[in-house]
Structure formats: C-alpha cells, structure tokens
Design a protein around this motif. Structure first.
Motif, PDB file in Angstrom:
ATOM      1  N   THR B   5       0.837  -1.198   0.000  1.00 11.65           N
ATOM      2  CA  THR B   5       0.000   0.000   0.000  1.00 11.65           C
ATOM      3  C   THR B   5       0.871   1.246   0.000  1.00 11.65           C
ATOM      4  N   GLY B   6       0.288   2.321  -0.449  1.00  9.26           N
ATOM      5  CA  GLY B   6       0.988   3.588  -0.482  1.00  9.26           C
ATOM      6  C   GLY B   6       0.013   4.737  -0.525  1.00  9.26           C
ATOM      7  N   VAL B   7       0.546   5.918  -0.600  1.00  5.12           N
ATOM      8  CA  VAL B   7      -0.287   7.120  -0.620  1.00  5.12           C
ATOM      9  C   VAL B   7       0.042   7.947  -1.864  1.00  5.12           C
ATOM     10  N   LEU B   8      -1.011   8.338  -2.550  1.00  8.03           N
ATOM     11  CA  LEU B   8      -0.836   9.219  -3.701  1.00  8.03           C
ATOM     12  C   LEU B   8      -0.751  10.653  -3.182  1.00  8.03           C
ATOM     13  N   THR B   9       0.345  11.305  -3.477  1.00  9.86           N
ATOM     14  CA  THR B   9       0.496  12.699  -3.043  1.00  9.86           C
ATOM     15  C   THR B   9       0.337  13.615  -4.256  1.00  9.86           C
ATOM     16  N   ASN B  10       0.209  14.892  -4.002  1.00  9.39           N
ATOM     17  CA  ASN B  10       0.061  15.816  -5.134  1.00  9.39           C
ATOM     18  C   ASN B  10       0.510  17.214  -4.745  1.00  9.39           C
ATOM     19  N   ASP B  11       0.756  18.012  -5.754  1.00 12.53           N
ATOM     20  CA  ASP B  11       1.150  19.402  -5.534  1.00 12.53           C
ATOM     21  C   ASP B  11       0.148  20.351  -6.191  1.00 12.53           C
ATOM     22  N   LEU B  12      -1.123  19.977  -6.093  1.00 15.16           N
ATOM     23  CA  LEU B  12      -2.150  20.810  -6.737  1.00 15.16           C
ATOM     24  C   LEU B  12      -2.186  22.227  -6.171  1.00 15.16           C
ATOM     25  N   ARG B  13      -2.054  22.303  -4.852  1.00 16.44           N
ATOM     26  CA  ARG B  13      -2.131  23.627  -4.229  1.00 16.44           C
ATOM     27  C   ARG B  13      -1.012  24.539  -4.746  1.00 16.44           C
ATOM     28  N   VAL B  52      -8.378  11.673 -15.551  1.00 18.47           N
ATOM     29  CA  VAL B  52      -8.474  12.973 -14.862  1.00 18.47           C
ATOM     30  C   VAL B  52      -7.082  13.465 -14.471  1.00 18.47           C
ATOM     31  N   ALA B  53      -6.213  12.548 -14.054  1.00 14.69           N
ATOM     32  CA  ALA B  53      -4.845  12.941 -13.695  1.00 14.69           C
ATOM     33  C   ALA B  53      -4.126  13.560 -14.896  1.00 14.69           C
ATOM     34  N   PHE B  54      -4.284  12.950 -16.065  1.00 15.32           N
ATOM     35  CA  PHE B  54      -3.660  13.505 -17.279  1.00 15.32           C
ATOM     36  C   PHE B  54      -4.262  14.875 -17.620  1.00 15.32           C
ATOM     37  N   ARG B  55      -5.578  15.004 -17.435  1.00 14.90           N
ATOM     38  CA  ARG B  55      -6.219  16.292 -17.756  1.00 14.90           C
ATOM     39  C   ARG B  55      -5.712  17.391 -16.834  1.00 14.90           C
ATOM     40  N   ILE B  56      -5.497  17.044 -15.563  1.00 13.77           N
ATOM     41  CA  ILE B  56      -4.977  18.043 -14.610  1.00 13.77           C
ATOM     42  C   ILE B  56      -3.570  18.474 -15.030  1.00 13.77           C
ATOM     43  N   ALA B  57      -2.730  17.481 -15.358  1.00 12.18           N
ATOM     44  CA  ALA B  57      -1.359  17.806 -15.775  1.00 12.18           C
ATOM     45  C   ALA B  57      -1.374  18.673 -17.027  1.00 12.18           C
ATOM     46  N   ARG B  58      -2.287  18.374 -17.934  1.00 10.98           N
ATOM     47  CA  ARG B  58      -2.366  19.143 -19.187  1.00 10.98           C
ATOM     48  C   ARG B  58      -2.798  20.591 -18.924  1.00 10.98           C
ATOM     49  N   VAL B  59      -3.691  20.791 -17.964  1.00  9.09           N
ATOM     50  CA  VAL B  59      -4.121  22.161 -17.627  1.00  9.09           C
ATOM     51  C   VAL B  59      -2.921  22.998 -17.192  1.00  9.09           C
ATOM     52  N   PHE B  60      -2.026  22.386 -16.395  1.00  9.34           N
ATOM     53  CA  PHE B  60      -0.868  23.122 -15.900  1.00  9.34           C
ATOM     54  C   PHE B  60       0.318  23.076 -16.867  1.00  9.34           C
ATOM     55  N   GLY B  61       0.213  22.247 -17.902  1.00 10.38           N
ATOM     56  CA  GLY B  61       1.280  22.156 -18.888  1.00 10.38           C
ATOM     57  C   GLY B  61       2.550  21.538 -18.331  1.00 10.38           C
ATOM     58  N   VAL B  62       2.383  20.565 -17.446  1.00  7.04           N
ATOM     59  CA  VAL B  62       3.547  19.908 -16.836  1.00  7.04           C
ATOM     60  C   VAL B  62       3.369  18.390 -16.949  1.00  7.04           C
ATOM     61  N   PRO B  63       4.494  17.625 -16.796  1.00  2.95           N
ATOM     62  CA  PRO B  63       4.343  16.162 -16.791  1.00  2.95           C
ATOM     63  C   PRO B  63       3.569  15.701 -15.553  1.00  2.95           C
ATOM     64  N   MET B  64       2.961  14.550 -15.660  1.00  6.00           N
ATOM     65  CA  MET B  64       2.124  14.077 -14.550  1.00  6.00           C
ATOM     66  C   MET B  64       2.932  13.893 -13.265  1.00  6.00           C
ATOM     67  N   GLU B  65       4.223  13.521 -13.394  1.00  6.74           N
ATOM     68  CA  GLU B  65       5.048  13.328 -12.196  1.00  6.74           C
ATOM     69  C   GLU B  65       5.227  14.631 -11.419  1.00  6.74           C
ATOM     70  N   TYR B  70       3.988   9.221  -5.524  1.00  8.22           N
ATOM     71  CA  TYR B  70       3.506   8.028  -4.830  1.00  8.22           C
ATOM     72  C   TYR B  70       4.505   7.662  -3.747  1.00  8.22           C
ATOM     73  N   VAL B  71       4.006   7.589  -2.519  1.00  9.26           N
ATOM     74  CA  VAL B  71       4.865   7.255  -1.387  1.00  9.26           C
ATOM     75  C   VAL B  71       4.413   5.919  -0.825  1.00  9.26           C
ATOM     76  N   GLU B  72       5.323   4.939  -0.805  1.00  8.39           N
ATOM     77  CA  GLU B  72       4.970   3.628  -0.239  1.00  8.39           C
ATOM     78  C   GLU B  72       4.977   3.700   1.276  1.00  8.39           C
TER      79      GLU B  72
END
Lengths: 137, 73
Positions: B5-13, B52-65, B70-72
């Motif tokens: 198991t792991g946790v999906l993290t993000n830098d949306l903010r 949806v993850a790809f669409r978010i990355a595309r909005v910001f014009g950055v790679p999905m990473e 992902y933190v195990e």
C-alpha cells in the motif's frame, strides 16, 4: 459546511428514510399479531406516500438553492461503493427473513424483517456514501 | 504475497498558486470535475482516474510526475 448537491440529496434520503421507518415501526410493532393487519398496510402506504412527497419536495428545494447538480467520476465511485455496502445488508436481511418465515407463525415477522432489512440497507448505503464524501474514498 | 500500500500525493495547491492563484472551481471547470472532487484530490482523500490525472497535468502544462507522486507506506 460546504456540501455538494449529491451530499445534500443523500442527507435528505438518509434522514427521511430514518424518520419514515421510525414512524412506521413505532406505530406498527406494538401489539402486533402473527399476521399483517389491514390497518398496518394502510399505515405503510401512508408512510410511503409521505416519504415520496417529502423526498420530491426536498429535492426540488435543494435543486433551486444549488444549481450545480453535475456529477463526476468520484460521485460514481462513491455511489457504487455505497450500493455494494447496502447490497450486503439487504442480502443478509433477505436470508434472515426467510429463516424467520420458516420458524415463525403468520406473515408479520417475515414481512417486517424483510422491510427492516430494506430500511437498514438504505441507511447503510446512504450513510456510507456520506462517510466517503467526508472521509475519502 | 502481502498487499503493498501507499499514498498518492500531489502538488495541486502549489501548482494552482503558481498559475495566478487559480481557484479550485476554475481548475474543476477546466478538468471537467466538480470543485468538491478537486478539493478531495488536493486533500489526498480521493485518487483520481488516470484520465483525470492527465487532464490536470495538461491544464498546468507539466508532466504528470510534477503533479502527482507516490509514497509507499
């Protein structure tokens, strides 16, 4: 608390089913005989009518006050998981109702275990969905 | 074999802040989800679909990473 249309709708269903079932069982269970009586059928029909009217009116009010009624993939996933949780309860309840029907006289216990299972399944379904909206899915 | 198991993290903010203080509602409209879903993703309460993850990355014009990690555990 900032709630989406779906959350408001779920709260409406949860609370109305809870009130409807509490009202019905409080009046139908005391002094119950082995079979369902005509008065209890009339009470059930009246309670169903009140439930449907309350839910329709409630949803109209929610839709008027909150125009953002769209759903997305998260709503769909929460709905699926909630339905699955409710289905477990309903399946268990149907089994218990069949067992009750075999060991008790008349149809009152069978029908009310079955009906109670449906109510409980509805509450588990909507309650778990409300939980997932707040705590994550 | 045990389930990993792991946790999906993000830098949306951070990404929203870096794009003219974009609001959650604006991002939601651009991605095609509700504001509550953006809020849930941002708070790590919901893991979005790959689409949806790809669409978010595309909005910001950055790679999905750049958006998700992902933190195990």
């Amino acid at each position: 608390m900032n709630m989406s249309f779906q959350e408001k709708s779920l709260w409406l269903v949860f609370l109305s089913v809870l009130a409807f079932s509490a009202f019905y069982f409080a009046l139908a269970l005391p002094g119950a005989g082995p079979n369902v009586m005509p008065g209890q059928v009339a009470l059930f029909v009246a309670a169903i009518v009140v439930l449907v009217v309350a839910q329709v009116a409630g949803h109209i009010v929610i839709a008027i006050t909150d125009r953002r009624t769209g759903t997305d993939e998260r709503d769909g996933r929460i709905a699926l998981k909630g339905t699955r949780n409710g289905a477990y309860v309903l399946a268990t309840g149907v089994f218990l109702a069949l067992c009750a029907g075999l060991v008790t006289e008349g149809n009152f216990v069978f029908t009310h275990v079955l009906f109670g299972s449906w109510v409980l399944a509805q509450l588990v379904e909507t309650g778990s969905q409300l939980w997932m909206y707040r705590r994550g899915v | 074999m045990g389930k990993r198991t792991g946790v999906l993290t993000n830098d949306l903010r951070g990404l929203r802040a870096g794009h003219g203080e974009m609001t959650q509602q604006e991002l939601a409209d651009l991605v095609g989800v509700t504001r509550q879903t953006v809020n849930a993703i941002e708070g790590n309460k919901y893991s979005p679909s790959l689409e949806v993850a790809f669409r978010i990355a595309r909005v910001f014009g950055v790679p999905m990473e750049r958006v998700f990690g992902y933190v195990e555990e």
